[in-house]
Design a protein around this motif. Structure first.
Motif, PDB file in Angstrom:
ATOM      1  N   GLY A   5      -2.070 -10.906   3.740  1.00 12.96           N
ATOM      2  CA  GLY A   5      -2.883  -9.707   3.591  1.00 12.96           C
ATOM      3  C   GLY A   5      -2.337  -8.508   4.330  1.00 12.96           C
ATOM      4  N   HIS A   6      -0.999  -8.381   4.342  1.00 13.51           N
ATOM      5  CA  HIS A   6      -0.351  -7.273   5.052  1.00 13.51           C
ATOM      6  C   HIS A   6      -0.787  -5.912   4.501  1.00 13.51           C
ATOM      7  N   THR A   7      -0.995  -5.850   3.179  1.00 11.60           N
ATOM      8  CA  THR A   7      -1.497  -4.645   2.533  1.00 11.60           C
ATOM      9  C   THR A   7      -2.199  -5.075   1.251  1.00 11.60           C
ATOM     10  N   HIS A   8      -2.696  -4.104   0.491  1.00 11.78           N
ATOM     11  CA  HIS A   8      -3.316  -4.386  -0.795  1.00 11.78           C
ATOM     12  C   HIS A   8      -2.679  -3.487  -1.863  1.00 11.78           C
ATOM     13  N   ILE A   9      -2.380  -4.078  -3.005  1.00 11.47           N
ATOM     14  CA  ILE A   9      -1.824  -3.336  -4.137  1.00 11.47           C
ATOM     15  C   ILE A   9      -2.625  -3.707  -5.368  1.00 11.47           C
ATOM     16  N   HIS A  10      -3.158  -2.696  -6.038  1.00  9.80           N
ATOM     17  CA  HIS A  10      -3.988  -2.886  -7.228  1.00  9.80           C
ATOM     18  C   HIS A  10      -5.128  -3.867  -6.949  1.00  9.80           C
ATOM     19  N   GLY A  11      -5.718  -3.738  -5.763  1.00 10.99           N
ATOM     20  CA  GLY A  11      -6.905  -4.510  -5.423  1.00 10.99           C
ATOM     21  C   GLY A  11      -6.661  -5.928  -4.976  1.00 10.99           C
ATOM     22  N   ARG A  12      -5.401  -6.329  -4.841  1.00  7.33           N
ATOM     23  CA  ARG A  12      -5.096  -7.691  -4.407  1.00  7.33           C
ATOM     24  C   ARG A  12      -4.284  -7.679  -3.124  1.00  7.33           C
ATOM     25  N   ALA A  13      -4.502  -8.675  -2.295  1.00  9.22           N
ATOM     26  CA  ALA A  13      -3.780  -8.790  -1.030  1.00  9.22           C
ATOM     27  C   ALA A  13      -2.303  -9.079  -1.284  1.00  9.22           C
ATOM     28  N   VAL A  14      -1.472  -8.479  -0.457  1.00  8.18           N
ATOM     29  CA  VAL A  14      -0.021  -8.677  -0.530  1.00  8.18           C
ATOM     30  C   VAL A  14       0.453  -9.199   0.814  1.00  8.18           C
ATOM     31  N   PRO A  52       3.772   0.178   2.525  1.00  3.25           N
ATOM     32  CA  PRO A  52       4.043  -0.842   1.505  1.00  3.25           C
ATOM     33  C   PRO A  52       3.174  -0.711   0.270  1.00  3.25           C
ATOM     34  N   ALA A  53       2.008  -0.074   0.398  1.00  2.00           N
ATOM     35  CA  ALA A  53       1.146   0.113  -0.770  1.00  2.00           C
ATOM     36  C   ALA A  53       1.801   1.004  -1.820  1.00  2.00           C
ATOM     37  N   ASP A  54       2.787   1.820  -1.419  1.00  2.00           N
ATOM     38  CA  ASP A  54       3.446   2.723  -2.359  1.00  2.00           C
ATOM     39  C   ASP A  54       4.277   1.986  -3.402  1.00  2.00           C
ATOM     40  N   TYR A  55       4.594   0.719  -3.153  1.00  2.11           N
ATOM     41  CA  TYR A  55       5.351  -0.045  -4.149  1.00  2.11           C
ATOM     42  C   TYR A  55       4.529  -0.300  -5.410  1.00  2.11           C
ATOM     43  N   GLY A  56       3.216  -0.221  -5.315  1.00  2.00           N
ATOM     44  CA  GLY A  56       2.383  -0.499  -6.476  1.00  2.00           C
ATOM     45  C   GLY A  56       2.628   0.442  -7.632  1.00  2.00           C
ATOM     46  N   ASP A  57       2.941   1.709  -7.343  1.00  2.00           N
ATOM     47  CA  ASP A  57       3.163   2.703  -8.398  1.00  2.00           C
ATOM     48  C   ASP A  57       4.594   3.233  -8.395  1.00  2.00           C
TER      49      ASP A  57
END
Length: 315
Positions: A5-14, A52-57
Protein backbone atom coordinates in the motif's frame (compact mmCIF):
# COMPACT_ATOMS: atom_id res chain seq x y z
CA UNK A 1 11.87 -5.27 1.15
CA UNK A 2 8.19 -4.75 0.14
CA UNK A 3 6.02 -1.92 1.39
CA UNK A 4 2.36 -2.83 0.95
CA UNK A 5 0.00 0.00 0.00
CA UNK A 6 2.85 2.39 -0.78
CA UNK A 7 0.46 4.48 -2.89
CA UNK A 8 -2.88 4.18 -4.69
CA UNK A 9 -3.46 4.24 -8.45
CA UNK A 10 -6.96 4.22 -9.93
CA UNK A 11 -8.40 3.41 -6.51
CA UNK A 12 -6.24 0.36 -5.82
CA UNK A 13 -3.28 -0.08 -3.50
CA UNK A 14 0.15 -0.29 -5.11
CA UNK A 15 3.07 -2.06 -3.44
CA UNK A 16 6.70 -0.96 -3.69
CA UNK A 17 9.82 -3.11 -3.40
CA UNK A 18 13.43 -2.12 -2.88
CA UNK A 19 16.45 -4.24 -3.81
CA UNK A 20 19.92 -3.16 -2.70
CA UNK A 21 23.42 -4.57 -2.82
CA UNK A 22 26.86 -2.98 -2.96
CA UNK A 23 26.42 0.55 -4.31
CA UNK A 24 23.25 -0.25 -6.29
CA UNK A 25 19.58 -0.10 -5.42
CA UNK A 26 16.39 -0.59 -7.42
CA UNK A 27 12.81 0.40 -6.60
CA UNK A 28 9.87 -1.40 -8.24
CA UNK A 29 6.11 -0.87 -8.23
CA UNK A 30 3.40 -3.51 -8.50
CA UNK A 31 1.52 -1.25 -10.92
CA UNK A 32 2.78 -1.97 -14.44
CA UNK A 33 5.71 -3.98 -13.01
CA UNK A 34 7.39 -0.58 -13.17
CA UNK A 35 11.04 0.05 -12.40
CA UNK A 36 10.63 3.37 -10.64
CA UNK A 37 14.29 4.05 -9.84
CA UNK A 38 17.72 2.49 -10.30
CA UNK A 39 20.60 4.12 -8.49
CA UNK A 40 24.33 3.47 -8.69
CA UNK A 41 26.40 5.23 -6.05
CA UNK A 42 23.39 7.39 -5.26
CA UNK A 43 23.01 8.56 -8.87
CA UNK A 44 19.78 7.71 -10.69
CA UNK A 45 20.20 5.87 -14.00
CA UNK A 46 16.60 6.17 -15.25
CA UNK A 47 13.76 8.66 -15.49
CA UNK A 48 10.87 8.44 -13.05
CA UNK A 49 8.25 10.43 -11.18
CA UNK A 50 8.68 11.88 -7.70
CA UNK A 51 5.08 10.96 -6.85
CA UNK A 52 4.45 7.27 -7.63
CA UNK A 53 0.76 8.00 -8.19
CA UNK A 54 1.77 9.89 -11.36
CA UNK A 55 2.48 6.58 -13.10
CA UNK A 56 -1.26 5.95 -13.30
CA UNK A 57 -1.74 8.51 -16.09
CA UNK A 58 1.75 8.40 -17.59
CA UNK A 59 1.53 8.50 -21.41
CA UNK A 60 5.25 7.76 -21.93
CA UNK A 61 5.44 4.22 -20.47
CA UNK A 62 8.26 5.07 -18.06
CA UNK A 63 9.77 1.91 -16.57
CA UNK A 64 6.92 -0.44 -17.48
CA UNK A 65 6.86 -4.00 -18.75
CA UNK A 66 5.15 -3.45 -22.12
CA UNK A 67 2.81 -6.11 -23.51
CA UNK A 68 0.97 -8.34 -24.24
CA UNK A 69 2.62 -7.25 -27.48
CA UNK A 70 5.10 -4.42 -27.11
CA UNK A 71 5.54 -1.82 -29.85
CA UNK A 72 3.06 -1.32 -32.70
CA UNK A 73 0.54 -3.49 -34.51
CA UNK A 74 -0.64 -1.89 -37.74
CA UNK A 75 -4.31 -0.97 -37.65
CA UNK A 76 -4.73 -2.96 -34.45
CA UNK A 77 -5.45 -6.04 -36.56
CA UNK A 78 -3.92 -9.39 -37.45
CA UNK A 79 -5.02 -12.88 -38.43
CA UNK A 80 -4.37 -16.00 -36.37
CA UNK A 81 -5.35 -19.50 -37.46
CA UNK A 82 -7.76 -18.07 -39.98
CA UNK A 83 -9.54 -15.75 -37.55
CA UNK A 84 -9.32 -11.95 -37.56
CA UNK A 85 -8.19 -10.37 -34.29
CA UNK A 86 -9.18 -6.74 -33.65
CA UNK A 87 -7.40 -4.74 -30.95
CA UNK A 88 -8.09 -1.26 -29.50
CA UNK A 89 -6.18 1.64 -31.05
CA UNK A 90 -4.11 3.92 -28.80
CA UNK A 91 -1.44 5.30 -31.14
CA UNK A 92 -3.28 7.00 -33.97
CA UNK A 93 -4.42 4.24 -36.30
CA UNK A 94 -2.28 1.63 -34.52
CA UNK A 95 -2.16 -0.50 -31.38
CA UNK A 96 0.82 0.23 -29.10
CA UNK A 97 2.30 -1.65 -26.12
CA UNK A 98 -0.75 -3.85 -25.58
CA UNK A 99 -3.27 -1.05 -25.92
CA UNK A 100 -4.79 1.37 -23.41
CA UNK A 101 -5.00 -1.42 -20.81
CA UNK A 102 -1.76 -3.21 -21.59
CA UNK A 103 0.42 -4.87 -18.96
CA UNK A 104 2.04 -1.53 -18.16
CA UNK A 105 -1.36 -0.27 -16.95
CA UNK A 106 -2.24 -3.32 -14.83
CA UNK A 107 -1.89 -4.16 -11.18
CA UNK A 108 0.53 -7.05 -10.67
CA UNK A 109 1.07 -9.29 -7.66
CA UNK A 110 4.45 -8.76 -6.01
CA UNK A 111 6.42 -11.14 -3.80
CA UNK A 112 9.97 -11.01 -2.47
CA UNK A 113 12.70 -13.64 -2.76
CA UNK A 114 15.23 -12.44 -0.22
CA UNK A 115 17.59 -15.36 -0.81
CA UNK A 116 18.03 -14.31 -4.46
CA UNK A 117 17.77 -10.56 -3.80
CA UNK A 118 14.87 -10.61 -6.23
CA UNK A 119 11.23 -9.62 -6.64
CA UNK A 120 8.69 -11.77 -8.49
CA UNK A 121 5.79 -10.03 -10.21
CA UNK A 122 2.85 -11.95 -11.69
CA UNK A 123 -0.21 -11.00 -13.72
CA UNK A 124 -2.90 -13.08 -15.43
CA UNK A 125 -4.61 -11.81 -18.58
CA UNK A 126 -7.76 -13.72 -19.53
CA UNK A 127 -9.00 -14.86 -22.93
CA UNK A 128 -10.20 -11.82 -24.87
CA UNK A 129 -8.52 -9.37 -22.50
CA UNK A 130 -7.46 -6.31 -24.49
CA UNK A 131 -8.72 -8.09 -27.60
CA UNK A 132 -6.08 -10.83 -27.46
CA UNK A 133 -6.99 -14.51 -27.79
CA UNK A 134 -6.10 -16.94 -25.01
CA UNK A 135 -5.34 -16.81 -21.32
CA UNK A 136 -1.78 -15.68 -20.57
CA UNK A 137 -0.04 -15.93 -17.20
CA UNK A 138 2.92 -13.55 -16.95
CA UNK A 139 5.87 -13.64 -14.57
CA UNK A 140 8.70 -11.12 -14.30
CA UNK A 141 11.57 -11.77 -11.88
CA UNK A 142 13.80 -8.77 -11.22
CA UNK A 143 17.08 -9.52 -9.45
CA UNK A 144 20.05 -7.40 -8.42
CA UNK A 145 23.65 -8.40 -7.80
CA UNK A 146 26.64 -6.16 -7.14
CA UNK A 147 27.30 -5.90 -10.90
CA UNK A 148 24.00 -6.72 -12.68
CA UNK A 149 20.33 -5.83 -12.89
CA UNK A 150 18.42 -8.70 -14.50
CA UNK A 151 14.86 -9.08 -15.81
CA UNK A 152 13.60 -12.59 -16.51
CA UNK A 153 10.22 -12.53 -18.29
CA UNK A 154 7.96 -15.52 -18.92
CA UNK A 155 4.46 -16.19 -20.18
CA UNK A 156 2.42 -19.39 -20.29
CA UNK A 157 -0.65 -19.53 -22.54
CA UNK A 158 -3.56 -21.91 -23.06
CA UNK A 159 -3.69 -21.54 -26.87
CA UNK A 160 -1.57 -19.96 -29.62
CA UNK A 161 -1.35 -16.21 -29.16
CA UNK A 162 1.27 -13.48 -29.75
CA UNK A 163 3.50 -12.38 -26.88
CA UNK A 164 6.26 -9.77 -27.11
CA UNK A 165 7.38 -8.14 -23.87
CA UNK A 166 9.73 -5.17 -23.49
CA UNK A 167 11.27 -3.51 -20.45
CA UNK A 168 10.78 0.24 -21.03
CA UNK A 169 13.27 2.20 -18.91
CA UNK A 170 14.41 5.62 -20.10
CA UNK A 171 18.14 5.78 -19.31
CA UNK A 172 19.93 8.99 -18.39
CA UNK A 173 23.33 8.60 -16.75
CA UNK A 174 24.18 12.26 -16.16
CA UNK A 175 20.99 14.35 -15.97
CA UNK A 176 19.95 16.93 -18.55
CA UNK A 177 19.82 16.07 -22.25
CA UNK A 178 21.36 12.87 -23.58
CA UNK A 179 23.56 14.23 -26.37
CA UNK A 180 26.79 13.54 -24.44
CA UNK A 181 25.93 9.85 -23.97
CA UNK A 182 27.97 7.36 -25.97
CA UNK A 183 26.30 4.27 -27.38
CA UNK A 184 27.31 1.13 -29.22
CA UNK A 185 24.75 -1.31 -30.67
CA UNK A 186 25.52 -4.71 -32.21
CA UNK A 187 23.34 -4.07 -35.26
CA UNK A 188 24.32 -3.85 -38.92
CA UNK A 189 20.71 -3.21 -39.95
CA UNK A 190 17.52 -1.51 -38.78
CA UNK A 191 13.85 -1.72 -39.77
CA UNK A 192 12.69 1.22 -41.94
CA UNK A 193 9.22 2.50 -41.03
CA UNK A 194 6.32 4.39 -42.56
CA UNK A 195 4.80 7.64 -41.28
CA UNK A 196 2.92 5.69 -38.60
CA UNK A 197 6.13 4.02 -37.35
CA UNK A 198 5.10 0.66 -38.82
CA UNK A 199 7.98 -1.38 -40.32
CA UNK A 200 7.97 -1.68 -44.10
CA UNK A 201 8.78 -5.39 -43.89
CA UNK A 202 12.48 -5.37 -44.69
CA UNK A 203 15.79 -4.48 -43.07
CA UNK A 204 18.19 -1.80 -44.31
CA UNK A 205 21.88 -1.14 -43.58
CA UNK A 206 22.67 1.33 -40.80
CA UNK A 207 25.75 2.46 -42.71
CA UNK A 208 25.55 6.15 -43.59
CA UNK A 209 22.53 6.81 -41.32
CA UNK A 210 22.09 8.41 -37.90
CA UNK A 211 21.37 4.88 -36.63
CA UNK A 212 24.91 3.61 -37.23
CA UNK A 213 26.23 2.74 -33.77
CA UNK A 214 28.31 -0.29 -34.73
CA UNK A 215 31.25 1.55 -33.17
CA UNK A 216 30.77 3.59 -30.01
CA UNK A 217 29.39 6.97 -31.00
CA UNK A 218 28.19 10.06 -29.17
CA UNK A 219 24.45 10.45 -29.70
CA UNK A 220 24.82 14.18 -30.26
CA UNK A 221 27.38 13.55 -33.02
CA UNK A 222 25.18 10.93 -34.72
CA UNK A 223 22.06 13.11 -34.60
CA UNK A 224 23.51 16.59 -34.88
CA UNK A 225 20.22 17.99 -36.19
CA UNK A 226 18.31 16.54 -33.24
CA UNK A 227 15.89 14.71 -35.54
CA UNK A 228 15.33 11.99 -32.97
CA UNK A 229 15.66 8.24 -33.40
CA UNK A 230 12.89 5.68 -32.86
CA UNK A 231 13.67 2.49 -34.76
CA UNK A 232 14.02 -1.21 -34.15
CA UNK A 233 17.63 -2.27 -34.57
CA UNK A 234 18.24 -5.75 -36.01
CA UNK A 235 20.67 -7.33 -33.57
CA UNK A 236 23.53 -9.48 -34.84
CA UNK A 237 23.46 -11.75 -31.80
CA UNK A 238 26.85 -10.55 -30.59
CA UNK A 239 26.99 -9.73 -26.89
CA UNK A 240 26.69 -7.28 -25.33
CA UNK A 241 23.90 -6.13 -27.63
CA UNK A 242 24.40 -2.51 -26.53
CA UNK A 243 26.82 -0.48 -24.43
CA UNK A 244 25.80 2.89 -22.98
CA UNK A 245 28.00 5.34 -21.09
CA UNK A 246 28.58 9.06 -20.57
CA UNK A 247 31.41 11.24 -19.22
CA UNK A 248 31.99 10.50 -15.53
CA UNK A 249 29.17 7.93 -15.46
CA UNK A 250 29.02 4.14 -15.13
CA UNK A 251 29.00 1.98 -18.24
CA UNK A 252 25.91 -0.17 -18.85
CA UNK A 253 26.23 -3.32 -20.96
CA UNK A 254 22.99 -4.89 -22.24
CA UNK A 255 22.76 -8.64 -22.78
CA UNK A 256 19.64 -10.07 -24.44
CA UNK A 257 18.26 -13.11 -26.24
CA UNK A 258 15.89 -11.04 -28.42
CA UNK A 259 16.26 -10.36 -32.18
CA UNK A 260 15.52 -6.65 -31.99
CA UNK A 261 16.30 -3.58 -29.90
CA UNK A 262 13.95 -0.59 -30.07
CA UNK A 263 16.16 2.51 -29.81
CA UNK A 264 14.34 5.74 -28.93
CA UNK A 265 15.92 9.03 -27.91
CA UNK A 266 12.88 10.52 -26.16
CA UNK A 267 11.92 13.18 -28.69
CA UNK A 268 8.29 13.32 -27.54
CA UNK A 269 8.83 13.41 -23.78
CA UNK A 270 6.97 16.27 -22.08
CA UNK A 271 5.76 17.45 -18.69
CA UNK A 272 8.03 16.26 -15.89
CA UNK A 273 10.73 15.26 -18.39
CA UNK A 274 11.89 17.39 -21.30
CA UNK A 275 12.45 16.00 -24.81
CA UNK A 276 15.75 14.17 -25.33
CA UNK A 277 16.34 13.54 -21.62
CA UNK A 278 15.99 9.75 -21.78
CA UNK A 279 17.17 6.89 -23.99
CA UNK A 280 15.07 3.76 -24.42
CA UNK A 281 16.94 0.55 -25.26
CA UNK A 282 14.19 -2.08 -25.39
CA UNK A 283 15.09 -5.66 -26.38
CA UNK A 284 12.09 -7.32 -28.03
CA UNK A 285 10.71 -9.10 -31.07
CA UNK A 286 10.18 -7.10 -34.24
CA UNK A 287 7.30 -4.56 -34.32
CA UNK A 288 4.18 -5.62 -36.24
CA UNK A 289 5.62 -9.13 -36.68
CA UNK A 290 2.06 -10.50 -36.47
CA UNK A 291 1.46 -8.89 -39.89
CA UNK A 292 4.94 -9.39 -41.36
CA UNK A 293 5.53 -13.01 -42.47
CA UNK A 294 9.21 -12.34 -43.06
CA UNK A 295 9.82 -11.38 -39.41
CA UNK A 296 10.51 -13.86 -36.57
CA UNK A 297 7.18 -15.12 -35.23
CA UNK A 298 5.73 -13.78 -31.97
CA UNK A 299 3.27 -16.68 -31.60
CA UNK A 300 3.58 -18.54 -28.30
CA UNK A 301 1.92 -21.91 -27.66
CA UNK A 302 1.17 -24.04 -24.58
CA UNK A 303 4.09 -26.29 -25.54
CA UNK A 304 6.51 -23.41 -26.15
CA UNK A 305 6.10 -20.72 -23.44
CA UNK A 306 7.50 -17.23 -23.84
CA UNK A 307 10.90 -16.53 -22.27
CA UNK A 308 13.05 -13.40 -22.37
CA UNK A 309 16.12 -12.52 -20.34
CA UNK A 310 17.60 -9.01 -20.16
CA UNK A 311 20.71 -8.48 -18.07
CA UNK A 312 22.37 -5.10 -17.62
CA UNK A 313 25.95 -5.29 -16.43
CA UNK A 314 27.56 -2.30 -14.71
CA UNK A 315 31.22 -1.32 -15.00
Amino acid sequence: MIVRGHTHIHGRAVDAARLATGNMEVTLLSYGAITRDWRIGGRSMILGYDDPADYGDDPFFLGIIAGRVANRIAGGRFSLDGADVVLPLNDGANHLHGGPRGLGKRHWQMEADASANAVRLTCVSGHGDGGYPGRAAFEVVVSLSETRLTYEMRAEVDRPTPINLAQHNYYNLTGGEIWDHELQIAADEYLPIDEGSIPLGHAAPVSGTIRDFRASRRIGAADAAHEGIDHCMVLTGDQPAAVLTAPGAPTLRFFTDQPGLQFYTGKYLAGAHEPFTGICLEPQGFPDAVNQPGFPSLIVTPDAPYVQRLSIEVD
